[in-house]
Design a protein around this motif. Structure first.
Motif, PDB file in Angstrom:
ATOM      1  N   ARG A 238     -10.078  -7.928 -10.516  1.00 31.99           N
ATOM      2  CA  ARG A 238     -10.196  -9.071  -9.611  1.00 31.99           C
ATOM      3  C   ARG A 238      -8.940  -9.931  -9.698  1.00 31.99           C
ATOM      4  O   ARG A 238      -8.510 -10.298 -10.785  1.00 31.99           O
ATOM      5  N   ILE A 239      -8.357 -10.248  -8.530  1.00 33.37           N
ATOM      6  CA  ILE A 239      -7.032 -10.873  -8.479  1.00 33.37           C
ATOM      7  C   ILE A 239      -7.037 -12.166  -7.656  1.00 33.37           C
ATOM      8  O   ILE A 239      -7.644 -12.221  -6.593  1.00 33.37           O
ATOM      9  N   VAL A 240      -6.329 -13.177  -8.175  1.00 32.95           N
ATOM     10  CA  VAL A 240      -6.021 -14.389  -7.408  1.00 32.95           C
ATOM     11  C   VAL A 240      -4.510 -14.393  -7.182  1.00 32.95           C
ATOM     12  O   VAL A 240      -3.734 -14.083  -8.094  1.00 32.95           O
ATOM     13  N   ILE A 241      -4.090 -14.735  -5.963  1.00 28.48           N
ATOM     14  CA  ILE A 241      -2.661 -14.798  -5.638  1.00 28.48           C
ATOM     15  C   ILE A 241      -2.298 -16.239  -5.278  1.00 28.48           C
ATOM     16  O   ILE A 241      -2.990 -16.884  -4.492  1.00 28.48           O
ATOM     17  N   ALA A 242      -1.189 -16.736  -5.842  1.00 30.27           N
ATOM     18  CA  ALA A 242      -0.680 -18.067  -5.497  1.00 30.27           C
ATOM     19  C   ALA A 242       0.725 -17.928  -4.921  1.00 30.27           C
ATOM     20  O   ALA A 242       1.641 -17.466  -5.616  1.00 30.27           O
TER      21      ALA A 242
ATOM     22  N   GLY B  53      -9.520   0.210  -6.775  1.00 33.50           N
ATOM     23  CA  GLY B  53      -9.889  -0.475  -8.011  1.00 33.50           C
ATOM     24  C   GLY B  53      -9.392  -1.911  -8.099  1.00 33.50           C
ATOM     25  O   GLY B  53      -9.481  -2.531  -9.157  1.00 33.50           O
ATOM     26  N   MET B  54      -8.842  -2.440  -6.981  1.00 38.05           N
ATOM     27  CA  MET B  54      -8.358  -3.828  -6.988  1.00 38.05           C
ATOM     28  C   MET B  54      -8.976  -4.616  -5.843  1.00 38.05           C
ATOM     29  O   MET B  54      -9.187  -4.083  -4.753  1.00 38.05           O
ATOM     30  N   GLU B  55      -9.251  -5.888  -6.115  1.00 35.66           N
ATOM     31  CA  GLU B  55      -9.819  -6.754  -5.087  1.00 35.66           C
ATOM     32  C   GLU B  55      -9.217  -8.147  -5.204  1.00 35.66           C
ATOM     33  O   GLU B  55      -9.229  -8.751  -6.280  1.00 35.66           O
ATOM     34  N   VAL B  56      -8.659  -8.658  -4.093  1.00 37.15           N
ATOM     35  CA  VAL B  56      -8.135 -10.023  -4.073  1.00 37.15           C
ATOM     36  C   VAL B  56      -9.303 -10.959  -3.783  1.00 37.15           C
ATOM     37  O   VAL B  56      -9.888 -10.931  -2.706  1.00 37.15           O
ATOM     38  N   VAL B  57      -9.657 -11.774  -4.776  1.00 36.21           N
ATOM     39  CA  VAL B  57     -10.846 -12.635  -4.641  1.00 36.21           C
ATOM     40  C   VAL B  57     -10.497 -14.071  -4.260  1.00 36.21           C
ATOM     41  O   VAL B  57     -11.367 -14.852  -3.893  1.00 36.21           O
ATOM     42  N   GLY B  58      -9.204 -14.427  -4.341  1.00 34.48           N
ATOM     43  CA  GLY B  58      -8.817 -15.798  -3.997  1.00 34.48           C
ATOM     44  C   GLY B  58      -7.338 -15.906  -3.677  1.00 34.48           C
ATOM     45  O   GLY B  58      -6.523 -15.163  -4.222  1.00 34.48           O
ATOM     46  N   LYS B  59      -6.988 -16.838  -2.777  1.00 30.64           N
ATOM     47  CA  LYS B  59      -5.590 -17.080  -2.401  1.00 30.64           C
ATOM     48  C   LYS B  59      -5.315 -18.584  -2.485  1.00 30.64           C
ATOM     49  O   LYS B  59      -6.090 -19.380  -1.964  1.00 30.64           O
ATOM     50  N   ALA B  60      -4.198 -18.915  -3.139  1.00 32.02           N
ATOM     51  CA  ALA B  60      -3.823 -20.322  -3.311  1.00 32.02           C
ATOM     52  C   ALA B  60      -2.437 -20.563  -2.718  1.00 32.02           C
ATOM     53  O   ALA B  60      -1.605 -19.655  -2.691  1.00 32.02           O
TER      54      ALA B  60
ATOM     55  N   ILE C 260      -6.625 -11.205 -13.125  1.00 29.46           N
ATOM     56  CA  ILE C 260      -5.179 -11.380 -12.943  1.00 29.46           C
ATOM     57  C   ILE C 260      -4.921 -12.535 -11.981  1.00 29.46           C
ATOM     58  O   ILE C 260      -5.618 -12.681 -10.983  1.00 29.46           O
ATOM     59  N   CYS C 261      -3.889 -13.326 -12.272  1.00 30.03           N
ATOM     60  CA  CYS C 261      -3.401 -14.313 -11.304  1.00 30.03           C
ATOM     61  C   CYS C 261      -1.915 -14.040 -11.080  1.00 30.03           C
ATOM     62  O   CYS C 261      -1.128 -14.084 -12.033  1.00 30.03           O
ATOM     63  N   ILE C 262      -1.561 -13.720  -9.839  1.00 29.90           N
ATOM     64  CA  ILE C 262      -0.163 -13.477  -9.480  1.00 29.90           C
ATOM     65  C   ILE C 262       0.396 -14.773  -8.914  1.00 29.90           C
ATOM     66  O   ILE C 262      -0.155 -15.346  -7.981  1.00 29.90           O
TER      67      ILE C 262
ATOM     68  N   LYS D  37      -5.015 -13.040 -17.018  1.00 32.77           N
ATOM     69  CA  LYS D  37      -3.620 -12.724 -17.299  1.00 32.77           C
ATOM     70  C   LYS D  37      -2.753 -13.163 -16.112  1.00 32.77           C
ATOM     71  O   LYS D  37      -3.098 -12.900 -14.965  1.00 32.77           O
ATOM     72  N   VAL D  38      -1.639 -13.827 -16.410  1.00 40.25           N
ATOM     73  CA  VAL D  38      -0.767 -14.351 -15.363  1.00 40.25           C
ATOM     74  C   VAL D  38       0.460 -13.458 -15.185  1.00 40.25           C
ATOM     75  O   VAL D  38       1.111 -13.074 -16.162  1.00 40.25           O
TER      76      VAL D  38
END
Length: 202
Positions: A3-7, A26-33, A50-52, A75-76
């Motif tokens: 599960r991934i958040v992207i900023a 196997g990856m899912e973007v669950v939030g965008k900032a 993960i937060c990118i 993990k960032v």
């Protein structure tokens, strides 16, 4: 499922990156900032793996956000255009798991995410080279002086803030100019920022 958040403050890039990662098995973007503060809020709310994070964003930049998320299990990964030794040094101290450049192939990001989930740390080789060749030559006190200079403070302001005499401030500035191999304060501030050593005042 990872599960991934992207900023990322550039909306087109944010959308493209989200779509790209959603296509990965196997990856899912669950939030965008759109800034670092939103990223911190989403990480606490959604608890992603993960937060990118981009670096230069409004409200709170990516490095300040990474420092704030230091104690979180998420993990960032820093994903930026800036190959600056100062940024990289701060990112490592903030405990980030990856630091990648935006001009890397897209498949490298997906591979890095999988390796980071497996416990590895992934840093762009260019950054590792920079970290060893571009160490900040200034002492802690010299960094305080140039930081205040970059914030627009004059000699008198700096002396009052650091409780030292104006003469001592001028001595520090002379040493700073010599170490940064520049001839005036404006060039010194520019070099300090260019290397990524400047930290925006809160």
């Amino acid at each position: 499922m990872i599960r991934i958040v992207i900023a990322e403050d550039q909306r087109m890039l944010l959308g493209a990156l989200g779509a790209l990662l959603d296509l990965e098995e196997g990856m899912e973007v669950v939030g965008k900032a759109h800034n670092g503060q939103e990223a911190c809020d989403l990480v606490r709310k959604l608890e992603p793996d993960i937060c990118i994070m981009d670096i230069e964003m409004p409200v709170k930049d990516g490095l300040d956000a990474a420092e704030e998320l230091y104690d979180q299990p998420c993990k960032v990964i820093i994903l930026t255009t800036f190959a600056r030794s100062g940024y990289f040094d701060r990112a490592r101290k903030a405990g980030v798991s990856g630091y990648l450049l935006k001009d890397s192939p897209s498949e490298d990001l997906a591979t890095a995410i999988k390796k980071i989930i497996d416990g590895q740390r992934i840093f762009d080789p260019e950054l590792v080279d920079l970290a060893f060749t571009e160490q900040n030559p200034l002492t802690e006190r010299e960094q305080e002086v140039i930081q205040l200079m970059a914030d627009g403070k004059n000699t008198k302001d700096i002396s009052q803030t650091l409780y030292i005499t104006p003469g001592t401030v001028r001595n520090y500035i002379s040493v700073i100019l010599e170490k940064l191999e520049v001839t005036n304060r404006i060039e010194a501030i520019s070099r300090f920022k260019e290397k990524g050593w400047y930290k925006k005042s809160k």
